[in-house]
Structure formats: structure tokens, C-alpha cells
Design an enzyme around this catalytic site. Structure first.
Site, PDB file in Angstrom:
ATOM      1  N   HIS A   1      25.877 -62.203 -42.472  1.00  0.00           N
ATOM      2  CA  HIS A   1      26.673 -62.146 -41.233  1.00  0.00           C
ATOM      3  C   HIS A   1      25.810 -62.730 -40.105  1.00  0.00           C
ATOM      4  CE1 HIS A   1      28.597 -60.068 -37.792  1.00  0.00           C
ATOM      5  NE2 HIS A   1      29.630 -59.852 -38.573  1.00  0.00           N
TER       6      HIS A   1
ATOM      7  N   ASP B   1      21.014 -54.965 -44.397  1.00  0.00           N
ATOM      8  CA  ASP B   1      22.209 -54.916 -43.563  1.00  0.00           C
ATOM      9  C   ASP B   1      23.236 -54.108 -44.361  1.00  0.00           C
ATOM     10  OD1 ASP B   1      24.641 -55.258 -42.379  1.00  0.00           O
ATOM     11  OD2 ASP B   1      24.475 -57.421 -42.108  1.00  0.00           O
TER      12      ASP B   1
ATOM     13  N   GLN C   1      28.457 -52.925 -44.381  1.00  0.00           N
ATOM     14  CA  GLN C   1      29.588 -52.755 -45.302  1.00  0.00           C
ATOM     15  C   GLN C   1      29.283 -51.744 -46.404  1.00  0.00           C
ATOM     16  OE1 GLN C   1      32.544 -53.968 -44.775  1.00  0.00           O
ATOM     17  NE2 GLN C   1      32.021 -55.379 -43.142  1.00  0.00           N
TER      18      GLN C   1
ATOM     19  N   LYS D   1      32.746 -48.601 -38.653  1.00  0.00           N
ATOM     20  CA  LYS D   1      33.302 -49.056 -39.933  1.00  0.00           C
ATOM     21  C   LYS D   1      33.426 -47.913 -40.932  1.00  0.00           C
ATOM     22  CE  LYS D   1      31.195 -53.641 -39.466  1.00  0.00           C
ATOM     23  NZ  LYS D   1      32.244 -54.633 -39.234  1.00  0.00           N
TER      24      LYS D   1
ATOM     25  N   CYS E   1      32.411 -64.226 -38.924  1.00  0.00           N
ATOM     26  CA  CYS E   1      31.013 -64.236 -38.455  1.00  0.00           C
ATOM     27  C   CYS E   1      30.064 -64.682 -39.558  1.00  0.00           C
ATOM     28  CB  CYS E   1      30.585 -62.878 -37.902  1.00  0.00           C
ATOM     29  SG  CYS E   1      31.541 -62.336 -36.509  1.00  0.00           S
TER      30      CYS E   1
HETATM   31  N1  PMP Z   1      26.799 -57.162 -41.024  1.00  0.00           N
HETATM   32  C1  PMP Z   1      27.907 -57.154 -41.769  1.00  0.00           C
HETATM   33  C2  PMP Z   1      27.786 -57.402 -43.249  1.00  0.00           C
HETATM   34  C3  PMP Z   1      29.138 -56.897 -41.170  1.00  0.00           C
HETATM   35  O1  PMP Z   1      30.243 -56.894 -41.918  1.00  0.00           O
HETATM   36  C4  PMP Z   1      29.191 -56.652 -39.785  1.00  0.00           C
HETATM   37  C5  PMP Z   1      30.527 -56.396 -39.097  1.00  0.00           C
HETATM   38  N2  PMP Z   1      31.531 -57.308 -39.429  1.00  0.00           N
HETATM   39  C6  PMP Z   1      28.010 -56.667 -39.050  1.00  0.00           C
HETATM   40  C7  PMP Z   1      26.833 -56.918 -39.707  1.00  0.00           C
HETATM   41  C8  PMP Z   1      27.975 -56.424 -37.587  1.00  0.00           C
HETATM   42  O2  PMP Z   1      28.433 -55.150 -37.279  1.00  0.00           O
HETATM   43  P1  PMP Z   1      28.644 -54.734 -35.748  1.00  0.00           P
HETATM   44  O3  PMP Z   1      29.649 -55.697 -35.193  1.00  0.00           O
HETATM   45  O4  PMP Z   1      29.147 -53.342 -35.815  1.00  0.00           O
HETATM   46  O5  PMP Z   1      27.321 -54.871 -35.076  1.00  0.00           O
END
Ligand code: PMP
Length: 418
Positions: A126, A203, A206, A229, A369
């Protein structure tokens, strides 16, 4: 596992938003990888904070401040228990996963990285696990290396072995891709990284919401995730780090709370984890996150995982039967989470998303993203359906119906009248 493991009808009753409609049809919410919905207990906990014990924490000596502080710190312990951390001092509250990763990049990276050092990432990351490292690489002279994926969106193990070497100082990797759904072998990566003298950041944006995660089993050094999430409020993130790393790191943000003693020209720091929590945090959000953790614990994370797996298997089966649909990521549902990205031949994913929205089905369409991953998959964007504890197979049928409708609409021959 074929059968469902959760009492979904009972769960659905706990989520007020699921009673609303989307464009005149029952709402089918399949955008859980972006953010989850909130059960009544979490909404109630937010209201309870503001109606019964709203006060700033760690500062006041009055009863409200003491109660707010106690509830905030109890949540820290609950988070530690939820991910198997050795103690609450390893848990730093941030705003989200993104801030947690930026915290490590700045507070650990600036101090420990220099020219010639390498940071190993992957092409499925991401943006929030790519861009902070780009900043730090530019600032320190460190180099970024990226593990590639195979045709089913799994990390190439040869690349992992080849790229993690003597120069590697950090491996920063997602445990579950928010596009491909791929679950990465984080423990094996951590073993290899540690053998070669590197630290590991996971990270877990998910994975913590969807899988049983134990940071000591994973043997990771840092792990980042977001409350929103996993049934909790927005504006609350978590950074787990080994205590000795937090102690050796410099603060990220300066201000109130994070200090021990301040003079006009200099200051000394508070103990960990408060050293990293400058300013008034999201007290209401953290206290309500406790209710979300309790809710998930009551369901059981093994059962949550089994339900995701059940829906992923059913979704893959249904989507593979629609002609012109390409699904990305591992074919084996066991190798992935409840995230299914797909494209429909000759129809832009935004159009697929718009037609589905008209059917009351909320999915996401775009680059998620993950622009480098889109490039690697050779697509501009994808549609993505992602599941959670309140989703049903009937909702997958609504998804399929919407896709068929999009095909009919966009593939209809265009007749010209003369
Ligand atoms: N890493 C991953 C794998 C994600 O799916 C996301 C959210 N889509 C993020 C990081 C970022 O999360 P946040 O927007 O809550 O900072």
C-alpha cells in the site's frame, strides 16, 4: 471448511447501518478493506465517553480525568492482549496505520539508516508502506529494494532470499494485501531477515482485523494497524514495537505528554510508550476501540477467519463462472483473505462500481492506494469486493447480479436509427 462458522443474522442485528438502503435496495456493504462498519456497542461507547467521563487524560487529578485515563490505559492492555504483545508498554496509539509506519520511518529510520543500507519492501505494498520509506531513503541515502510477485500475486520466494542480504536493515512487508488478498509468510520472512541482521515491520492493516495475529509468534519487530478496519472508530491506529526498540528510538512528534522535563532550550522524554504520544490523543476513539476488540474476541478470531475464508471461496467460485471476469490474486482461497479484486472485460472498474452502487452494492474501484501494483498487474484500476463478519452469501449473489447488469448495460449493441 465449507460451512459458515458465525451466526451472521445475529451479528447483522448489531450493526444499525445495515438497516439502511442504498438506492432503494437493501445495503450490501462489500468495502470492508477500506473501512468496516461499527456495531452498536462501539457507537454506544463513543457516546458514553462524551456523556459520562469526558476529560483529558494523564493530567487531571479529578475523578473524570482519572476515569478517562484508566479507560484509555485499559484499552492499551486490551490491544496488547489481542495481538499477544508482552505488555502495554509496547503499544503506541497513533491516528492510523499510515501514521504508525511514518513514526517508525522517522523515529527509527532517520537514526539507523545511512548510505548503502537497504530497505526491502514488495511490489504489493500500500502507498502507506511505500512513500514513508521513499522519504527516508531520500533523507538518509538508503536504497529501496522490492520483492516481485508471481502470476497469482504471491511473493517470489527467490526474490525474498536474494534481496534480503547483508546490507538490509529493515524488511517492511504487508501481512495481507488489500488488493490481491494474498497472505504473506511473515514468520518465514522474519526468520530470514533476523538471520541476516535486519528488523521486520509488518503492515497488519488487513491482517489484524481478519486473522488471529500474535506478534510473538510472528517474531516481528514492528507491527502497524488501524482500529477503523476492525469495527472500531476512525482516527485510532496502533504501533506495536519491541520495548527496547521504542526505548532506543527518538520521539517522532514533540509537544505535551511526551516529555518528562522541558527547559527553554531542551527537553527530556517521558517513558515508553507515552514518549510517542504527543498532544491530546483520540481519547473517545481509543476507549470505544476497546468495545470493538471485545466484540471480535467474543466472536473469536479463528471464527472470523473461517467466515472470511468461506465467503472468499464462494466469491471466487461465483466470479469464475462469469464470462469476461478476471480475478486477481491466489486461486487457492486458503492463501488469501476476504478480499477479491477483479475486472470485467471492456468495462472500466469505475463503471462496474457505479452500476453496483445502483443495485445497493458498495464496492471499491480504483488503484486502492497501490499504484505500483496496478502497473505490475498491467491494469489502470480494479474493482474490489471485501468481506467481514456481517456479510452473507446472499450478498455475493447481489454482487454477481450487479456485475451481470453492468455487462448487459455496457455491452449492449449500439443501434443507430435511420
Ligand atoms: N496498509 C494496507 C494494507 C491497507 O489496506 C491500508 C488501508 N487501505 C493501509 C495500509 C492504510 O491504512 P490507514 O488508511 O488506516 O492508515
Amino acid at each position: 471448511m465449507n460451512a459458515d462458522t458465525l451466526d451472521v443474522e445475529r451479528i447483522r442485528a448489531d450493526f444499525p447501518i445495515l438497516r439502511r438502503e442504498g438506492h432503494g435496495r437493501p445495503l450490501v456493504y462489500l468495502d470492508n478493506a477500506a473501512t468496516s462498519q461499527k456495531p452498536e456497542v462501539v457507537i454506544d461507547a463513543l457516546v458514553e465517553y462524551y456523556t459520562t467521563y469526558n476529560a483529558n487524560i494523564h493530567r487531571g487529578i479529578h475523578a473524570l480525568a482519572e476515569e478517562a485515563t484508566a479507560r484509555y490505559e485499559e484499552t492499551r492492555q486490551k490491544v496488547a492482549d489481542f495481538i499477544g504483545a508482552p505488555g502495554p508498554e509496547c503499544i503506541v496509539f497513533t491516528r492510523n496505520t499510515t501514521e504508525s509506519i511514518n513514526l517508525v520511518a522517522n523515529a527509527w529510520g532517520r537514526k539507523n539508516l545511512g548510505p548503502g543500507d537497504e530497505i526491502v519492501l514488495s511490489v504489493m505494498e500500500h502507498h502507506s508502506n511505500l512513500v514513508p520509506w521513499q522519504f527516508i531513503a531520500r533523507a538518509t541515502g538508503a536504497r529501496l529494494r522490492h520483492v516481485d510477485i508471481d502470476g497469482e500475486g504471491r511473493l517470489l520466494w527467490d526474490d525474498v532470499e536474494r534481496l534480503i542480504g547483508e546490507r538490509t536493515k529493515l524488511v517492511a512487508i504487508t501481512q495481507m494485501s488489500n488488493v490481491l488478498g494474498t497472505i504473506n509468510p511473515v514468520r518465514q520472512i522474519a526468520d530470514l531477515a533476523h538471520q541476516r541482521g535486519a528488523l521486520v515491520l509488518v503492515d497488519a492493516a488487513q491482517s489484524v482485523p481478519h486473522l488471529p495475529v500474535d506478534v510473538q509468534d510472528l517474531d516481528c519487530d514492528f507491527l502497524a494497524f488501524s482500529a477503523h478496519k476492525m469495527l472500531g472508530p476512525t482516527g485510532v491506529g496502533v504501533l506495536y514495537a519491541r520495548r527496547e526498540l521504542l526505548e532506543a528510538m527518538d520521539p517522532f512528534l514533540g509537544g505535551g505528554e511526551m516529555i518528562r522535563r522541558v527547559r527553554l532550550e531542551e527537553a527530556t522524554w517521558n517513558d515508553v510508550p507515552w514518549k510517542f504520544e504527543a498532544g491530546t490523543p483520540n481519547i473517545a476513539g481509543v476507549c470505544a476501540f476497546s468495545a470493538a476488540l471485545g466484540y471480535l474476541q467474543e466472536l473469536g478470531m479463528e471464527q472470523v477467519r473461517a467466515h472470511d475464508l468461506y465467503l472468499a471461496r464462494e466469491a471466487l467460485r461465483r466470479l469464475s463462472q462469469i464470462s469476461g471476469v478476471t480475478v486477481y490474486g491466489p486461486k487457492d482461497p486458503e492463501a488469501r483473505g476476504g478480499v477479491v479484486a477483479f475486472n470485467v472485460e471492456d468495462i472500466h472498474p469505475h463503471d462496474v462500481g457505479t452500476v453496483l452502487d445502483g443495485h445497493g452494492v458498495a464496492i471499491r474501484a480504483g488503484h486502492h492506494c497501490c499504484q505500483p501494483l496496478m502497473g505490475r498487474l498491467d491494469v489502470v484500476a480494479t474493482a474490489r469486493a471485501s468481506f467481514y463478519v456481517y456479510n452473507t452469501v446472499e450478498e455475493l449473489d447481489a454482487l454477481v447480479e450487479g456485475i451481470e447488469a453492468a455487462k448487459r448495460l455496457f455491452r449492449a449493441p449500439v443501434h443507430t436509427r435511420t
